[in-house]
Write a protein that holds these residues in place. Structure first.
Motif, mmCIF file in Angstrom:
data_model
loop_
_atom_site.group_PDB
_atom_site.id
_atom_site.type_symbol
_atom_site.label_atom_id
_atom_site.label_comp_id
_atom_site.label_asym_id
_atom_site.label_seq_id
_atom_site.Cartn_x
_atom_site.Cartn_y
_atom_site.Cartn_z
ATOM 1 N N ARG A 535 0.828 -1.204 0.000
ATOM 2 C CA ARG A 535 0.000 0.000 0.000
ATOM 3 C C ARG A 535 0.869 1.263 0.000
ATOM 4 N N GLU A 536 1.967 1.251 0.747
ATOM 5 C CA GLU A 536 2.847 2.418 0.769
ATOM 6 C C GLU A 536 3.498 2.648 -0.591
ATOM 7 N N ILE A 537 3.871 1.571 -1.276
ATOM 8 C CA ILE A 537 4.455 1.711 -2.614
ATOM 9 C C ILE A 537 3.410 2.233 -3.604
ATOM 10 N N ALA A 538 2.155 1.784 -3.473
ATOM 11 C CA ALA A 538 1.086 2.295 -4.340
ATOM 12 C C ALA A 538 0.861 3.794 -4.098
ATOM 13 N N LYS A 539 0.859 4.205 -2.835
ATOM 14 C CA LYS A 539 0.714 5.635 -2.533
ATOM 15 C C LYS A 539 1.894 6.436 -3.077
ATOM 16 N N LEU A 540 3.088 5.861 -3.026
ATOM 17 C CA LEU A 540 4.258 6.531 -3.590
ATOM 18 C C LEU A 540 4.100 6.720 -5.092
ATOM 19 N N SER A 541 3.544 5.733 -5.784
ATOM 20 C CA SER A 541 3.317 5.857 -7.232
ATOM 21 C C SER A 541 2.282 6.938 -7.531
ATOM 22 N N VAL A 542 1.248 7.033 -6.715
ATOM 23 C CA VAL A 542 0.259 8.115 -6.892
ATOM 24 C C VAL A 542 0.921 9.473 -6.660
ATOM 25 N N ALA A 543 1.872 9.536 -5.721
ATOM 26 C CA ALA A 543 2.598 10.784 -5.491
ATOM 27 C C ALA A 543 3.419 11.182 -6.716
ATOM 28 N N TRP A 544 3.990 10.199 -7.440
ATOM 29 C CA TRP A 544 4.711 10.517 -8.681
ATOM 30 C C TRP A 544 3.760 11.129 -9.709
ATOM 31 N N ARG A 564 10.315 12.360 -4.232
ATOM 32 C CA ARG A 564 9.139 11.735 -3.603
ATOM 33 C C ARG A 564 9.528 10.446 -2.873
ATOM 34 N N VAL A 565 10.479 9.721 -3.436
ATOM 35 C CA VAL A 565 10.945 8.500 -2.761
ATOM 36 C C VAL A 565 11.619 8.846 -1.439
ATOM 37 N N ALA A 566 12.433 9.896 -1.443
ATOM 38 C CA ALA A 566 13.099 10.313 -0.197
ATOM 39 C C ALA A 566 12.073 10.737 0.853
ATOM 40 N N ASP A 567 11.020 11.475 0.417
ATOM 41 C CA ASP A 567 9.967 11.862 1.363
ATOM 42 C C ASP A 567 9.261 10.639 1.933
ATOM 43 N N ALA A 568 8.965 9.676 1.074
ATOM 44 C CA ALA A 568 8.276 8.459 1.543
ATOM 45 C C ALA A 568 9.152 7.677 2.521
ATOM 46 N N VAL A 569 10.452 7.617 2.251
ATOM 47 C CA VAL A 569 11.353 6.894 3.165
ATOM 48 C C VAL A 569 11.410 7.594 4.521
ATOM 49 N N ARG A 570 11.455 8.931 4.518
ATOM 50 C CA ARG A 570 11.457 9.663 5.789
ATOM 51 C C ARG A 570 10.155 9.452 6.560
#
Length: 611
Positions: A535-544, A564-570
């Motif tokens: 789910r987190e990876i899907a939300k990251l793709s929507v952020a892209w 966006r990947v750096a923000d998601a990791v943080r």
């Protein structure tokens, strides 16, 4: 004799010639043989080399004089014999040297043959090795050519498939555009027709307004006259009827009986309508606890016709289509899906399952896919919806199971967040209403059913009641995705939320993607997002996708994606920190409670000892 030996030793040419012996400078037979041998085998000794001939008369005179002296000497015979023996010895030594030379030559020939044989053997081995290397190289070249042919064929097949998909997509887009254009033209034509009809009707009404007013007046007059006459007639009839009714006692009794029968009919109809309504609601309605279902419902169809039609058009599909899991887990879930499908076909007893694991790992998604794969209906319940119902929870729970048992295709009852109301009754503090609801749930799931299949999902399965664990037939863990699964998820969602919108476009602003190595980018992102759920990876793709729409030129760059990947990791690290802090606080509370209980038990033991 001493002078003879010294003379012979000094110069043989000064000796006089002796009968039977060759003169000095003439080779003997042995010398000829040696010369011949040397001609065959190699060079001759330096004493037998050819030299320039020069005649010296003084030497001849001295030789003659020495011969005369030798003849007159008494040791002449011995000197001659000694000279012969020396010559024979010298010839024998020369012959021995020649033999040694010939033996050396033969040995050299044998050695040369051995060396030639060794060289030939090495040459043959080298030729065999070269031939072997050549065969291996040719085999390697053939394999490479075959692999290149396979890769080329696969690439051509992929290109053909991509072309076919692009062609189908273009045809679908053209069909959609044609349908939209037809609907727009039809709507415009309908609007024009309605406007024309409205204008014509308004014109006719304006022209016939006087006639309409006159007709209304006449109708009102006739209606008033008719009503007055009816009232007068009804009064006369009712008065006569009442007088006749009161004068006849049998009619009064019959009227009372009729009214009683009418009341009984009304009461029976009301109760029967309630029973029929309950039956219809159980068969065609949807219980309030059910959040989502694929089962046909008349009220849901009227309320949401489009969604209901989409659900009805869904065809059976693979249970793992669109679900990315570990290979071992996929194999196990495929066995579960096959067993469920065959159980439905053979009308057997369904097995109850428990899915547990971190949030966003695909538990709910697989439950819906399992229902579609097996041809069953599915219904989704949430444990958090039961607690607020209070005392109505028991009735709602029975309605859910009555509704589930009425399914003709079979129903997969998926209870999400099951630990919210199926907690342990022995250690957890729950209200009486929640306890009653849990008991109702346990009562309805005590036996195996061929009507519905129970699937529970929980992030903390250790909090479930022991009776719930006793009703579970199989427990499946959904862990966080590994490296390969994360890369597959990143590629899947990158294709879905970035590449497809960029290729298809939309009515609004179209997203564009910067030129980049998508494969390497997805691998790097999968490595950076270690520990994230699907789910987190899907939300990251929507952020892209949102970043591409929010950019000034509508271009999604690699720098924006990595930001966006750096923000998601943080954010993920912050969530883990919050979770660890919460666990620390819970452990402290548990330790405080345990210490209090231990102190209470000690004090109780002390008081008991005093008593």
């Amino acid at each position: 004799m001493s002078w003879l030996f010294g003379l012979n030793k000094g110069n043989n040419s000064q000796l006089p010639p002796v009968d039977g012996l060759p003169e000095s400078g003439e080779p003997t037979g042995q010398g000829d043989a040696g010369a011949a041998g040397s001609g065959r085998g190699g060079p001759v000794d330096s004493g037998y080399r050819s030299e320039a001939y020069s005649f010296d008369s003084t030497a001849l005179e001295r030789a003659a004089k020495a011969a005369k002296q030798l003849e007159s000497s008494k040791h002449a015979t011995q000197a001659l014999e000694l000279s012969k023996m020396q010559e024979v010895t010298r010839q024998q030594e020369q012959m021995a040297k020649i033999k040694e030379y010939e033996v050396g030559v033969e040995q050299m020939k044998i050695e040369q043959k051995r060396v030639d044989g060794e060289q030939k053997r090495k040459y043959m081995e080298e030729e065999a090795k070269i031939a072997k290397h050549k065969a291996e190289y040719q085999d390697q070249l053939a394999r490479r050519r075959y692999e290149d042919q396979l890769v080329q064929q696969q690439r051509m097949q992929e290109q053909n498939l991509q072309k076919q998909e692009e062609s189908v997509a273009k045809q679908e887009a053209m069909r959609k555009a044609t349908l939209e254009q037809e609907m727009e033209l039809r709507a415009q034509a309908d609007m024009k027709r309605i406007q024309a009809e409205t204008a014509a009707r308004a014109k006719v009404e304006r022209e016939n307004q006087d006639l309409y007013l006159e007709q209304i007046r006449l109708k009102a007059k006739e209606s008033r006259t008719t009503i007055m006459e009816g009232i007068q007639t009804a009064g006369n009839v009712l008065g006569a009827g009442a007088q006749a009714f009161l004068n006849d006692w049998d009619k009064v009794v019959a009227a009372a009986s009729g009214i009683s029968l009418l009341a009984l009919g009304v009461y029976t109809a009301k109760r029967g309508t309630g029973v029929v309504a309950g039956y219809i609601d159980a068969r065609l309605g949807k219980p309030s606890l059910v959040r989502d279902t694929s089962k046909f419902s008349l009220f849901e169809t009227v309320k949401h016709p489009i969604q209901t039609s989409k659900k009805m058009m869904v065809k059976p599909q693979d249970a793992l289509s669109g679900v990315v899991l570990a290979p071992q887990l996929e194999s196990r879930l495929r066995d579960v899906a096959l067993a469920t499908k065959n159980t439905k076909l053979n009308r057997g007893m369904f097995r109850n399952l428990l899915f547990h694991g971190p949030p966003g790992t695909g538990k709910t998604m697989f439950a819906k896919k399992l229902a579609m794969h097996s041809g069953m209906d599915y219904a989704v319940l949430t444990g958090g919806d039961i607690a607020p119902m209070g005392r109505d929870g028991v009735t709602a729970m029975h309605k859910v199971f009555d509704w589930a048992s009425a399914s003709r295709k079979g129903l997969i009852l998926f209870v999400d967040e099951a630990d919210a109301f199926l907690r342990k009754r022995s250690s957890e503090r729950i209200s009486e209403e929640m306890r009653s609801t849990l008991n109702a749930f346990l009562y309805r799931t005590g036996d195996q059913s061929d009507k519905f299949m129970l699937v529970l999902a929980s992030n903390t399965p250790e909090q479930l009641d022991w009776a719930i664990n006793d009703r579970l037939d199989e427990v499946v863990e959904f862990p966080l995705p590994g490296d390969d699964e994360r890369e597959r998820l990143v590629r899947l969602y990158f294709e879905k939320y970035v590449l497809q919108p960029a290729a298809e476009g939309s009515r609004g602003r179209r997203i564009q993607v910067e030129e980049m190595d998508y494969g390497k980018l997805c691998s790097d992102i999968a490595h950076l997002t270690r520990g994230m759920s699907g789910r987190e990876i899907a939300k990251l793709s929507v952020a892209w996708q949102a970043a591409g729409y929010a950019s000034e030129d509508g271009v999604l760059s690699q720098v924006m994606i990595m930001d966006r990947v750096a923000d998601a990791v943080r954010n993920h690290s912050q969530k883990l920190q919050w979770l660890s802090d919460e666990e620390i606080r819970e452990n402290r509370n548990v330790g405080y409670k345990s210490r209090k209980e231990e102190d209470a038990s000690k004090s109780m033991n002390v008081e008991t000892g005093k008593k």
